[in-house]
Scaffold this motif. Structure first.
Motif, PDB file in Angstrom:
ATOM      1  N   LEU A   4      35.914 -16.102 -87.236  1.00 30.87           N
ATOM      2  CA  LEU A   4      34.854 -16.310 -86.246  1.00 30.87           C
ATOM      3  C   LEU A   4      35.373 -16.605 -84.845  1.00 30.87           C
ATOM      4  O   LEU A   4      34.589 -16.832 -83.921  1.00 30.87           O
ATOM      5  CB  LEU A   4      33.913 -17.422 -86.711  1.00 30.87           C
ATOM      6  CG  LEU A   4      33.025 -17.025 -87.879  1.00 30.87           C
ATOM      7  CD1 LEU A   4      32.273 -18.217 -88.422  1.00 30.87           C
ATOM      8  CD2 LEU A   4      32.073 -15.920 -87.470  1.00 30.87           C
ATOM      9  N   THR A   5      36.700 -16.645 -84.704  1.00 33.35           N
ATOM     10  CA  THR A   5      37.248 -16.799 -83.357  1.00 33.35           C
ATOM     11  C   THR A   5      37.758 -15.453 -82.834  1.00 33.35           C
ATOM     12  O   THR A   5      38.320 -15.387 -81.740  1.00 33.35           O
ATOM     13  CB  THR A   5      38.402 -17.820 -83.361  1.00 33.35           C
ATOM     14  OG1 THR A   5      39.329 -17.463 -84.381  1.00 33.35           O
ATOM     15  CG2 THR A   5      37.897 -19.233 -83.603  1.00 33.35           C
ATOM     16  N   ASP A   6      37.565 -14.406 -83.622  1.00 30.99           N
ATOM     17  CA  ASP A   6      38.012 -13.066 -83.230  1.00 30.99           C
ATOM     18  C   ASP A   6      36.873 -12.361 -82.486  1.00 30.99           C
ATOM     19  O   ASP A   6      35.777 -12.192 -83.024  1.00 30.99           O
ATOM     20  CB  ASP A   6      38.396 -12.309 -84.517  1.00 30.99           C
ATOM     21  CG  ASP A   6      38.896 -10.910 -84.224  1.00 30.99           C
ATOM     22  OD1 ASP A   6      38.456 -10.315 -83.228  1.00 30.99           O
ATOM     23  OD2 ASP A   6      39.726 -10.423 -85.015  1.00 30.99           O
ATOM     24  N   MET A   7      37.148 -11.957 -81.242  1.00 27.43           N
ATOM     25  CA  MET A   7      36.101 -11.366 -80.402  1.00 27.43           C
ATOM     26  C   MET A   7      35.476 -10.115 -81.027  1.00 27.43           C
ATOM     27  O   MET A   7      34.294  -9.864 -80.864  1.00 27.43           O
ATOM     28  CB  MET A   7      36.666 -11.015 -79.020  1.00 27.43           C
ATOM     29  CG  MET A   7      36.669 -12.170 -78.036  1.00 27.43           C
ATOM     30  SD  MET A   7      35.106 -13.075 -77.998  1.00 27.43           S
ATOM     31  CE  MET A   7      33.961 -11.805 -77.570  1.00 27.43           C
ATOM     32  N   GLN A  27      24.568 -21.649 -75.127  1.00 26.35           N
ATOM     33  CA  GLN A  27      25.304 -20.954 -76.198  1.00 26.35           C
ATOM     34  C   GLN A  27      26.656 -20.421 -75.724  1.00 26.35           C
ATOM     35  O   GLN A  27      26.817 -19.242 -75.422  1.00 26.35           O
ATOM     36  CB  GLN A  27      24.422 -19.855 -76.801  1.00 26.35           C
ATOM     37  CG  GLN A  27      23.264 -20.477 -77.583  1.00 26.35           C
ATOM     38  CD  GLN A  27      22.317 -19.482 -78.190  1.00 26.35           C
ATOM     39  OE1 GLN A  27      22.256 -18.323 -77.756  1.00 26.35           O
ATOM     40  NE2 GLN A  27      21.544 -19.908 -79.175  1.00 26.35           N
ATOM     41  N   ASN A  28      27.626 -21.304 -75.679  1.00 23.53           N
ATOM     42  CA  ASN A  28      29.014 -20.940 -75.396  1.00 23.53           C
ATOM     43  C   ASN A  28      29.801 -21.262 -76.661  1.00 23.53           C
ATOM     44  O   ASN A  28      30.012 -22.429 -76.972  1.00 23.53           O
ATOM     45  CB  ASN A  28      29.573 -21.726 -74.208  1.00 23.53           C
ATOM     46  CG  ASN A  28      28.729 -21.547 -72.960  1.00 23.53           C
ATOM     47  OD1 ASN A  28      27.919 -22.400 -72.622  1.00 23.53           O
ATOM     48  ND2 ASN A  28      28.896 -20.428 -72.298  1.00 23.53           N
ATOM     49  N   PHE A  29      30.175 -20.232 -77.404  1.00 21.25           N
ATOM     50  CA  PHE A  29      30.752 -20.443 -78.731  1.00 21.25           C
ATOM     51  C   PHE A  29      32.282 -20.531 -78.663  1.00 21.25           C
ATOM     52  O   PHE A  29      32.924 -19.855 -77.856  1.00 21.25           O
ATOM     53  CB  PHE A  29      30.324 -19.317 -79.683  1.00 21.25           C
ATOM     54  CG  PHE A  29      28.822 -19.251 -79.908  1.00 21.25           C
ATOM     55  CD1 PHE A  29      27.973 -20.278 -79.496  1.00 21.25           C
ATOM     56  CD2 PHE A  29      28.251 -18.151 -80.536  1.00 21.25           C
ATOM     57  CE1 PHE A  29      26.596 -20.228 -79.713  1.00 21.25           C
ATOM     58  CE2 PHE A  29      26.876 -18.092 -80.752  1.00 21.25           C
ATOM     59  CZ  PHE A  29      26.050 -19.112 -80.334  1.00 21.25           C
ATOM     60  N   LEU A  30      32.846 -21.330 -79.546  1.00 22.81           N
ATOM     61  CA  LEU A  30      34.303 -21.544 -79.523  1.00 22.81           C
ATOM     62  C   LEU A  30      35.055 -20.338 -80.077  1.00 22.81           C
ATOM     63  O   LEU A  30      34.724 -19.833 -81.161  1.00 22.81           O
ATOM     64  CB  LEU A  30      34.643 -22.792 -80.343  1.00 22.81           C
ATOM     65  CG  LEU A  30      34.595 -24.083 -79.542  1.00 22.81           C
ATOM     66  CD1 LEU A  30      34.469 -25.293 -80.447  1.00 22.81           C
ATOM     67  CD2 LEU A  30      35.831 -24.195 -78.646  1.00 22.81           C
ATOM     68  N   ILE A  31      36.073 -19.894 -79.357  1.00 20.96           N
ATOM     69  CA  ILE A  31      36.868 -18.758 -79.842  1.00 20.96           C
ATOM     70  C   ILE A  31      38.358 -19.105 -79.905  1.00 20.96           C
ATOM     71  O   ILE A  31      39.184 -18.230 -80.150  1.00 20.96           O
ATOM     72  CB  ILE A  31      36.675 -17.497 -78.953  1.00 20.96           C
ATOM     73  CG1 ILE A  31      36.913 -17.828 -77.469  1.00 20.96           C
ATOM     74  CG2 ILE A  31      35.283 -16.902 -79.163  1.00 20.96           C
ATOM     75  CD1 ILE A  31      37.055 -16.602 -76.589  1.00 20.96           C
ATOM     76  N   ASP A  32      38.699 -20.380 -79.675  1.00 16.41           N
ATOM     77  CA  ASP A  32      40.102 -20.804 -79.790  1.00 16.41           C
ATOM     78  C   ASP A  32      40.311 -21.281 -81.238  1.00 16.41           C
ATOM     79  O   ASP A  32      39.682 -22.261 -81.656  1.00 16.41           O
ATOM     80  CB  ASP A  32      40.364 -21.934 -78.792  1.00 16.41           C
ATOM     81  CG  ASP A  32      41.794 -22.440 -78.856  1.00 16.41           C
ATOM     82  OD1 ASP A  32      42.392 -22.354 -79.957  1.00 16.41           O
ATOM     83  OD2 ASP A  32      42.292 -22.928 -77.837  1.00 16.41           O
ATOM     84  N   PRO A  33      41.180 -20.617 -82.001  1.00 10.11           N
ATOM     85  CA  PRO A  33      41.288 -20.938 -83.434  1.00 10.11           C
ATOM     86  C   PRO A  33      41.795 -22.348 -83.726  1.00 10.11           C
ATOM     87  O   PRO A  33      41.652 -22.831 -84.844  1.00 10.11           O
ATOM     88  CB  PRO A  33      42.281 -19.889 -83.962  1.00 10.11           C
ATOM     89  CG  PRO A  33      42.950 -19.307 -82.767  1.00 10.11           C
ATOM     90  CD  PRO A  33      42.039 -19.506 -81.589  1.00 10.11           C
ATOM     91  N   GLU A  34      42.363 -23.019 -82.710  1.00  7.11           N
ATOM     92  CA  GLU A  34      42.915 -24.356 -82.994  1.00  7.11           C
ATOM     93  C   GLU A  34      41.909 -25.491 -82.787  1.00  7.11           C
ATOM     94  O   GLU A  34      42.115 -26.599 -83.267  1.00  7.11           O
ATOM     95  CB  GLU A  34      44.143 -24.599 -82.109  1.00  7.11           C
ATOM     96  CG  GLU A  34      45.295 -23.744 -82.588  1.00  7.11           C
ATOM     97  CD  GLU A  34      46.535 -23.898 -81.752  1.00  7.11           C
ATOM     98  OE1 GLU A  34      46.609 -24.851 -80.945  1.00  7.11           O
ATOM     99  OE2 GLU A  34      47.414 -23.046 -81.908  1.00  7.11           O
ATOM    100  N   VAL A  35      40.848 -25.223 -82.047  1.00  5.08           N
ATOM    101  CA  VAL A  35      39.971 -26.317 -81.633  1.00  5.08           C
ATOM    102  C   VAL A  35      39.092 -26.852 -82.777  1.00  5.08           C
ATOM    103  O   VAL A  35      39.022 -28.069 -82.991  1.00  5.08           O
ATOM    104  CB  VAL A  35      39.103 -25.892 -80.420  1.00  5.08           C
ATOM    105  CG1 VAL A  35      38.093 -26.966 -80.082  1.00  5.08           C
ATOM    106  CG2 VAL A  35      39.997 -25.624 -79.220  1.00  5.08           C
ATOM    107  N   CYS A  36      38.454 -25.963 -83.533  1.00  5.84           N
ATOM    108  CA  CYS A  36      37.529 -26.446 -84.593  1.00  5.84           C
ATOM    109  C   CYS A  36      38.269 -27.226 -85.683  1.00  5.84           C
ATOM    110  O   CYS A  36      37.801 -28.307 -86.081  1.00  5.84           O
ATOM    111  CB  CYS A  36      36.729 -25.289 -85.173  1.00  5.84           C
ATOM    112  SG  CYS A  36      35.592 -24.595 -83.956  1.00  5.84           S
ATOM    113  N   PRO A  37      39.421 -26.740 -86.172  1.00  4.35           N
ATOM    114  CA  PRO A  37      40.148 -27.555 -87.152  1.00  4.35           C
ATOM    115  C   PRO A  37      40.517 -28.934 -86.588  1.00  4.35           C
ATOM    116  O   PRO A  37      40.442 -29.944 -87.289  1.00  4.35           O
ATOM    117  CB  PRO A  37      41.414 -26.731 -87.454  1.00  4.35           C
ATOM    118  CG  PRO A  37      41.028 -25.326 -87.123  1.00  4.35           C
ATOM    119  CD  PRO A  37      40.061 -25.418 -85.983  1.00  4.35           C
ATOM    120  N   ALA A  38      40.856 -28.982 -85.293  1.00  4.09           N
ATOM    121  CA  ALA A  38      41.219 -30.278 -84.686  1.00  4.09           C
ATOM    122  C   ALA A  38      40.012 -31.215 -84.622  1.00  4.09           C
ATOM    123  O   ALA A  38      40.129 -32.412 -84.917  1.00  4.09           O
ATOM    124  CB  ALA A  38      41.804 -30.056 -83.289  1.00  4.09           C
TER     125      ALA A  38
END
Ligand code: SAM
Length: 286
Positions: A4-7, A27-38
């Motif tokens: 879900l972080t892949d454009m 609606q600005n969705f997160l696309i950095d793969p490191e942020v949600c796990p953190a």
């Protein structure tokens, strides 16, 4: 698992379901793969602890929360996201999405219904247009929370973590201080989101005090004083509070004097202890 972080995945999901991004709903969705796990690591103390998310978007954070907690409840206002979440969160049976405006929830009843006796932590990438109202709603409702770990605009993070008595502080800062401590965990640049907002962000964590500073009734009264005081922060506390609380000036001046404050003190200069003592004095006998 969907990336879900892949454009490309995001674009194809949006196209397939006919979804268009709403600026008005933040609606600005997160696309950095490191942020949600953190956020999940920092925000969830144990698997048994329930998690309340505000605003699922495509479910990129919800997904990570569900890997860390047995019980995730996510409140989302935009029902157009339903077909998206059916796909992206299909593999989980520990997530329930509640299609509601978070601001309209009766939080004590909602938490009891959704989580029962479980501890609850809040984790979210907040819609920026209502960051302060959402935090006020959480802090004012006096529900017991393990922690509140949220992404907010950088300026809001600074305001929330500011010391009372400084220029950056506002009503929401005082509400945070009355309930717990706040810390900035890490910064998140604007290009970590799609669509990219115009400002950078930061993740903060609010940890409620183990021993609350006051009971629910006193908290409600103090927050009434705080809102009235900060609404007129450029005036002296005497004038601001007298107008905002509809009280005689003499009564406010006497209450301030009883707390060791001068007639010319500005509301933004008062610390938490003074706010509590002032409220007690103003509402003595009620
Ligand atoms: N969690 C997702 C992410 O990190 O990519 C989405 C975060 S996005 C910044 C904010 C989300 O909050 C959007 O999905 C928006 O529709 C939702 N939202 C906006 N206002 C809301 C409200 N009053 N109650 C519940 N959800 C709301």
């Amino acid at each position: 698992m969907m990336e879900l972080t892949d454009m490309q995945v995001i674009r194809s999901l949006a196209k397939r379901t006919g979804f268009t991004f709403s600026k008005g709903l933040g609606q600005n969705f997160l696309i950095d793969p490191e942020v949600c796990p953190a956020i999940a690591e920092y925000g969830i103390p144990s698997r048994e602890c329930g998690v309340l998310e505000i605003g699922t978007g495509f479910g990129v954070l919800t997904y990570q929360l569900a890997l860390h907690s047995e019980c995730v409840r996510a409140v989302e206002l935009d029902r157009r996201l339903e077909p998206v979440l059916k796909e992206t969160l299909a593999e989980f049976d520990n997530i329930r999405v509640i299609w509601q405006d978070f601001m309209k929830l009766d939080l004590p009843a909602f938490l009891a219904e959704q989580f029962g006796e479980r501890d609850v932590a809040v984790c979210a990438n907040l819609p920026y247009y209502i960051t302060s109202p959402i935090l006020m709603h959480l802090l004012e409702s006096n529900v017991k929370l393990a922690s509140i770990t949220v992404m907010v605009q950088k300026e809001a993070a600074e305001r929330l973590c500011a010391d009372l008595g400084t220029r950056a502080a506002g009503a929401v800062t005082a509400a945070v201080r009355l309930r717990g401590s706040a810390e900035q965990l890490f910064s998140v640049p604007r290009d970590s989101f799609y669509p990219a907002p115009k400002v950078d962000s930061a993740v903060i964590r609010i940890t409620p005090y183990q021993n609350p500073l006051c009971d629910a009734d006193m908290l409600a009264k103090t927050l009434r004083v705080v809102k009235a005081g900060f609404a007129q922060r450029r005036k002296t506390a005497v004038n601001g509070l007298a107008a905002g609380l509809d009280l005689p000036k003499e009564q406010v001046a006497a209450a301030l004097a009883a707390c060791g404050q001068s007639e010319t003190v500005r509301f933004e200069q008062l610390d938490t202890d003074t706010l509590l003592r002032l409220t007690e004095t103003l509402y003595a006998g009620e």
